[in-house]
Design an enzyme around this catalytic site. Structure first.
Site, PDB file in Angstrom:
ATOM      1  N   LYS A  11       0.899  -0.975   0.086  1.00 26.94           N
ATOM      2  CA  LYS A  11      -0.273  -0.153  -0.304  1.00 26.94           C
ATOM      3  C   LYS A  11       1.316   0.747   0.012  1.00 26.94           C
ATOM      4  O   LYS A  11       2.227   1.382   0.420  1.00 26.94           O
ATOM      5  CB  LYS A  11      -1.239  -0.166   1.441  1.00 26.94           C
ATOM      6  CG  LYS A  11      -1.966  -1.023   0.928  1.00 26.94           C
ATOM      7  CD  LYS A  11      -2.667  -1.281   2.485  1.00 26.94           C
ATOM      8  CE  LYS A  11      -3.534  -2.744   1.987  1.00 26.94           C
ATOM      9  NZ  LYS A  11      -5.338  -2.034   3.178  1.00 26.94           N
ATOM     10  N   TYR A  51     -12.242  -1.750  -3.968  1.00 31.55           N
ATOM     11  CA  TYR A  51     -13.089  -2.047  -2.368  1.00 31.55           C
ATOM     12  C   TYR A  51     -14.310  -1.677  -2.662  1.00 31.55           C
ATOM     13  O   TYR A  51     -15.116  -1.175  -1.633  1.00 31.55           O
ATOM     14  CB  TYR A  51     -12.189  -0.548  -2.076  1.00 31.55           C
ATOM     15  CG  TYR A  51     -11.125  -1.092  -0.774  1.00 31.55           C
ATOM     16  CD1 TYR A  51     -11.018  -2.233  -0.662  1.00 31.55           C
ATOM     17  CD2 TYR A  51      -9.575  -0.805  -1.948  1.00 31.55           C
ATOM     18  CE1 TYR A  51      -9.323  -2.522   0.094  1.00 31.55           C
ATOM     19  CE2 TYR A  51      -8.574  -0.485  -1.525  1.00 31.55           C
ATOM     20  CZ  TYR A  51      -8.445  -2.105  -0.242  1.00 31.55           C
ATOM     21  OH  TYR A  51      -7.142  -2.240  -0.473  1.00 31.55           O
ATOM     22  N   PHE A  59     -15.486   3.741   6.545  1.00 30.78           N
ATOM     23  CA  PHE A  59     -14.587   3.585   5.902  1.00 30.78           C
ATOM     24  C   PHE A  59     -13.767   4.389   4.655  1.00 30.78           C
ATOM     25  O   PHE A  59     -12.893   3.993   4.755  1.00 30.78           O
ATOM     26  CB  PHE A  59     -12.723   3.221   6.868  1.00 30.78           C
ATOM     27  CG  PHE A  59     -13.635   1.419   6.499  1.00 30.78           C
ATOM     28  CD1 PHE A  59     -12.719   1.203   5.429  1.00 30.78           C
ATOM     29  CD2 PHE A  59     -14.110   0.804   7.427  1.00 30.78           C
ATOM     30  CE1 PHE A  59     -12.505  -0.559   5.224  1.00 30.78           C
ATOM     31  CE2 PHE A  59     -13.838  -0.336   6.777  1.00 30.78           C
ATOM     32  CZ  PHE A  59     -13.704  -1.404   5.758  1.00 30.78           C
ATOM     33  N   ARG A  87      -2.453 -14.368   4.168  1.00 29.28           N
ATOM     34  CA  ARG A  87      -2.833 -13.862   5.445  1.00 29.28           C
ATOM     35  C   ARG A  87      -2.246 -13.726   6.665  1.00 29.28           C
ATOM     36  O   ARG A  87      -1.983 -12.698   7.859  1.00 29.28           O
ATOM     37  CB  ARG A  87      -4.541 -14.571   5.256  1.00 29.28           C
ATOM     38  CG  ARG A  87      -5.300 -14.131   4.191  1.00 29.28           C
ATOM     39  CD  ARG A  87      -6.098 -12.420   4.285  1.00 29.28           C
ATOM     40  NE  ARG A  87      -6.837 -12.235   5.548  1.00 29.28           N
ATOM     41  CZ  ARG A  87      -8.257 -11.366   5.176  1.00 29.28           C
ATOM     42  NH1 ARG A  87      -7.694 -10.021   4.176  1.00 29.28           N
ATOM     43  NH2 ARG A  87      -8.524 -10.538   6.517  1.00 29.28           N
ATOM     44  N   THR A  93      -5.668  -6.798  10.437  1.00 25.67           N
ATOM     45  CA  THR A  93      -5.853  -5.570  10.267  1.00 25.67           C
ATOM     46  C   THR A  93      -5.602  -4.435  10.963  1.00 25.67           C
ATOM     47  O   THR A  93      -4.700  -3.380  10.384  1.00 25.67           O
ATOM     48  CB  THR A  93      -7.584  -5.105  10.135  1.00 25.67           C
ATOM     49  OG1 THR A  93      -7.922  -6.736   8.973  1.00 25.67           O
ATOM     50  CG2 THR A  93      -7.840  -4.047   8.540  1.00 25.67           C
ATOM     51  N   ARG A 104       2.376  -6.375   8.826  1.00 25.22           N
ATOM     52  CA  ARG A 104       1.535  -5.464   9.107  1.00 25.22           C
ATOM     53  C   ARG A 104       2.349  -4.837  10.556  1.00 25.22           C
ATOM     54  O   ARG A 104       2.564  -4.114  11.172  1.00 25.22           O
ATOM     55  CB  ARG A 104      -0.056  -5.522   9.397  1.00 25.22           C
ATOM     56  CG  ARG A 104       0.181  -5.244   8.142  1.00 25.22           C
ATOM     57  CD  ARG A 104      -2.067  -5.801   8.496  1.00 25.22           C
ATOM     58  NE  ARG A 104      -2.421  -5.712   6.996  1.00 25.22           N
ATOM     59  CZ  ARG A 104      -3.598  -6.284   6.422  1.00 25.22           C
ATOM     60  NH1 ARG A 104      -4.242  -6.650   7.445  1.00 25.22           N
ATOM     61  NH2 ARG A 104      -4.177  -5.926   5.355  1.00 25.22           N
ATOM     62  N   ASN A 114      -2.079  -0.080   6.648  1.00 22.62           N
ATOM     63  CA  ASN A 114      -1.183  -0.977   6.706  1.00 22.62           C
ATOM     64  C   ASN A 114      -0.790  -1.967   6.092  1.00 22.62           C
ATOM     65  O   ASN A 114      -0.288  -2.651   6.477  1.00 22.62           O
ATOM     66  CB  ASN A 114      -2.671  -1.546   8.156  1.00 22.62           C
ATOM     67  CG  ASN A 114      -4.073  -2.026   6.810  1.00 22.62           C
ATOM     68  OD1 ASN A 114      -3.579  -1.758   5.697  1.00 22.62           O
ATOM     69  ND2 ASN A 114      -4.576  -2.802   7.097  1.00 22.62           N
ATOM     70  N   HIS A 117      -1.917  -5.862   1.424  1.00 21.25           N
ATOM     71  CA  HIS A 117      -3.408  -6.546   1.168  1.00 21.25           C
ATOM     72  C   HIS A 117      -3.179  -7.395   0.436  1.00 21.25           C
ATOM     73  O   HIS A 117      -2.256  -8.078   0.535  1.00 21.25           O
ATOM     74  CB  HIS A 117      -3.661  -5.713   0.207  1.00 21.25           C
ATOM     75  CG  HIS A 117      -5.101  -6.533  -0.124  1.00 21.25           C
ATOM     76  ND1 HIS A 117      -6.273  -5.826   0.249  1.00 21.25           N
ATOM     77  CD2 HIS A 117      -5.258  -7.618  -1.709  1.00 21.25           C
ATOM     78  CE1 HIS A 117      -6.999  -7.012  -0.357  1.00 21.25           C
ATOM     79  NE2 HIS A 117      -6.900  -7.653  -1.221  1.00 21.25           N
ATOM     80  N   GLU A 128      -9.581 -10.267  -7.762  1.00 23.91           N
ATOM     81  CA  GLU A 128      -8.557  -9.004  -7.899  1.00 23.91           C
ATOM     82  C   GLU A 128      -7.119  -8.822  -8.600  1.00 23.91           C
ATOM     83  O   GLU A 128      -6.217  -8.102  -9.018  1.00 23.91           O
ATOM     84  CB  GLU A 128      -8.141  -9.138  -5.746  1.00 23.91           C
ATOM     85  CG  GLU A 128      -9.207  -9.129  -5.120  1.00 23.91           C
ATOM     86  CD  GLU A 128      -9.296  -9.348  -3.956  1.00 23.91           C
ATOM     87  OE1 GLU A 128      -9.927  -8.675  -3.376  1.00 23.91           O
ATOM     88  OE2 GLU A 128      -7.853  -9.640  -3.499  1.00 23.91           O
TER      89      GLU A 128
HETATM   90  P1  RTP Z   1      -7.377  -5.882   2.807  1.00 27.72           P
HETATM   91  O1  RTP Z   1      -7.877  -6.348   2.646  1.00 27.72           O
HETATM   92  O2  RTP Z   1      -6.023  -4.716   2.590  1.00 27.72           O
HETATM   93  O3  RTP Z   1      -6.139  -7.209   3.215  1.00 27.72           O
HETATM   94  O4  RTP Z   1      -7.513  -5.699   4.885  1.00 27.72           O
HETATM   95  P2  RTP Z   1      -8.246  -6.488   6.089  1.00 27.72           P
HETATM   96  O5  RTP Z   1      -9.275  -8.352   4.604  1.00 27.72           O
HETATM   97  O6  RTP Z   1      -7.524  -7.030   6.809  1.00 27.72           O
HETATM   98  O7  RTP Z   1      -9.370  -5.458   5.664  1.00 27.72           O
HETATM   99  P3  RTP Z   1     -10.582  -5.135   5.235  1.00 27.72           P
HETATM  100  O8  RTP Z   1     -12.132  -4.867   6.640  1.00 27.72           O
HETATM  101  O9  RTP Z   1     -10.983  -5.712   3.977  1.00 27.72           O
HETATM  102  O10 RTP Z   1     -10.371  -3.607   4.336  1.00 27.72           O
HETATM  103  C1  RTP Z   1     -10.068  -2.948   4.061  1.00 27.72           C
HETATM  104  C2  RTP Z   1      -9.088  -1.695   4.380  1.00 27.72           C
HETATM  105  O11 RTP Z   1     -10.219  -0.819   4.937  1.00 27.72           O
HETATM  106  C3  RTP Z   1      -9.270   0.112   5.803  1.00 27.72           C
HETATM  107  N1  RTP Z   1      -9.356  -0.095   6.847  1.00 27.72           N
HETATM  108  N2  RTP Z   1      -9.228   1.045   7.812  1.00 27.72           N
HETATM  109  N3  RTP Z   1     -10.224   2.668   9.461  1.00 27.72           N
HETATM  110  C4  RTP Z   1     -10.697   1.221   9.292  1.00 27.72           C
HETATM  111  O12 RTP Z   1     -12.093   1.370  10.892  1.00 27.72           O
HETATM  112  C5  RTP Z   1     -11.159   0.437   8.723  1.00 27.72           C
HETATM  113  N4  RTP Z   1     -10.952  -1.127   8.771  1.00 27.72           N
HETATM  114  C6  RTP Z   1     -10.778  -0.990   7.277  1.00 27.72           C
HETATM  115  C7  RTP Z   1      -7.604  -1.152   6.174  1.00 27.72           C
HETATM  116  O13 RTP Z   1      -6.656  -0.679   4.815  1.00 27.72           O
HETATM  117  C8  RTP Z   1      -7.538  -2.368   5.610  1.00 27.72           C
HETATM  118  O14 RTP Z   1      -7.067  -2.943   4.819  1.00 27.72           O
HETATM  119 MG    MG Z   2     -10.119  -7.624   3.283  1.00 31.63          MG
END
Ligand code: RTP
Ligand code: MG
Length: 139
Positions: A11, A51, A59, A87, A93, A104, A114, A117, A128
């Site tokens: 990122k 997204y 968010f 993962r 996250t 991370r 973070n 991805h 993706e």
């Molecule tokens: P990713 O898709 O990036 O691998 O991350 P993830 O599955 O761990 O998290 P996800 O729930 O899919 O959220 C995608 C990305 O959104 C941002 N985020 N910000 N501010 C917040 O509360 C928040 N929650 C999520 C993060 O960049 C997250 O990786």
């Molecule tokens: Mg995700």
């Protein structure tokens, strides 16, 4: 466990801070083969498309702005049990909850910025990866 593929992006925060090389080194050391890789920039519109699944989340707008704020490094990776193992390698996250030694834990700045991805299913890894790379089934 069959060999399969996952999709990742380094990122903008991690690219800007010069961590791309260290992160790719960790990925290869963990046994992943880099199938496809480039450095590119998402427009806010393209980030929104990527997204779209999060479009109702609070968010979402900030995330699209952040993900288009600078270059990213998308990659397709191959390994046994790729999605789940990747993962594990990247960690939670929220970096505050990420395990020691995860990408991370080492490189994330915040819940949003973070560092990396990782796809959450084989189906999403395929979708993706195709968003950034063409013809990857041939190599
Ligand atoms: P990713 O898709 O990036 O691998 O991350 P993830 O599955 O761990 O998290 P996800 O729930 O899919 O959220 C995608 C990305 O959104 C941002 N985020 N910000 N501010 C917040 O509360 C928040 N929650 C999520 C993060 O960049 C997250 O990786
Ligand atoms: Mg995700």
């Amino acid at each position: 466990m069959p060999t399969n593929r996952t999709f990742t992006m380094i990122k903008p925060d991690a690219v800007k801070d010069g961590h791309s090389g260290s992160i790719i080194k960790m990925i290869e050391a963990a046994g992943f083969r880099v199938v496809a890789l480039k450095k590119t920039l998402l427009t806010p519109e393209r980030a929104g498309e990527f997204y779209a699944v999060h479009s109702e989340r609070p968010f979402y707008n900030d995330l699209c702005k952040y993900m288009s704020s600078g270059p990213i490094v998308p990659m397709i990776l191959e390994k046994e049990n790729a999605v789940a193992d990747f993962r594990t390698l990247i960690g939670a996250t929220n970096p505050a909850n990420a395990a020691e030694g995860t990408i991370r834990k080492l490189f994330a700045i915040s819940m949003e910025a973070n560092a990396i991805h990782g796809s959450d299913s084989d189906e999403n890894a395929q979708i993706e990866g195709s968003f950034f790379f063409a013809h990857v089934d041939q190599y």
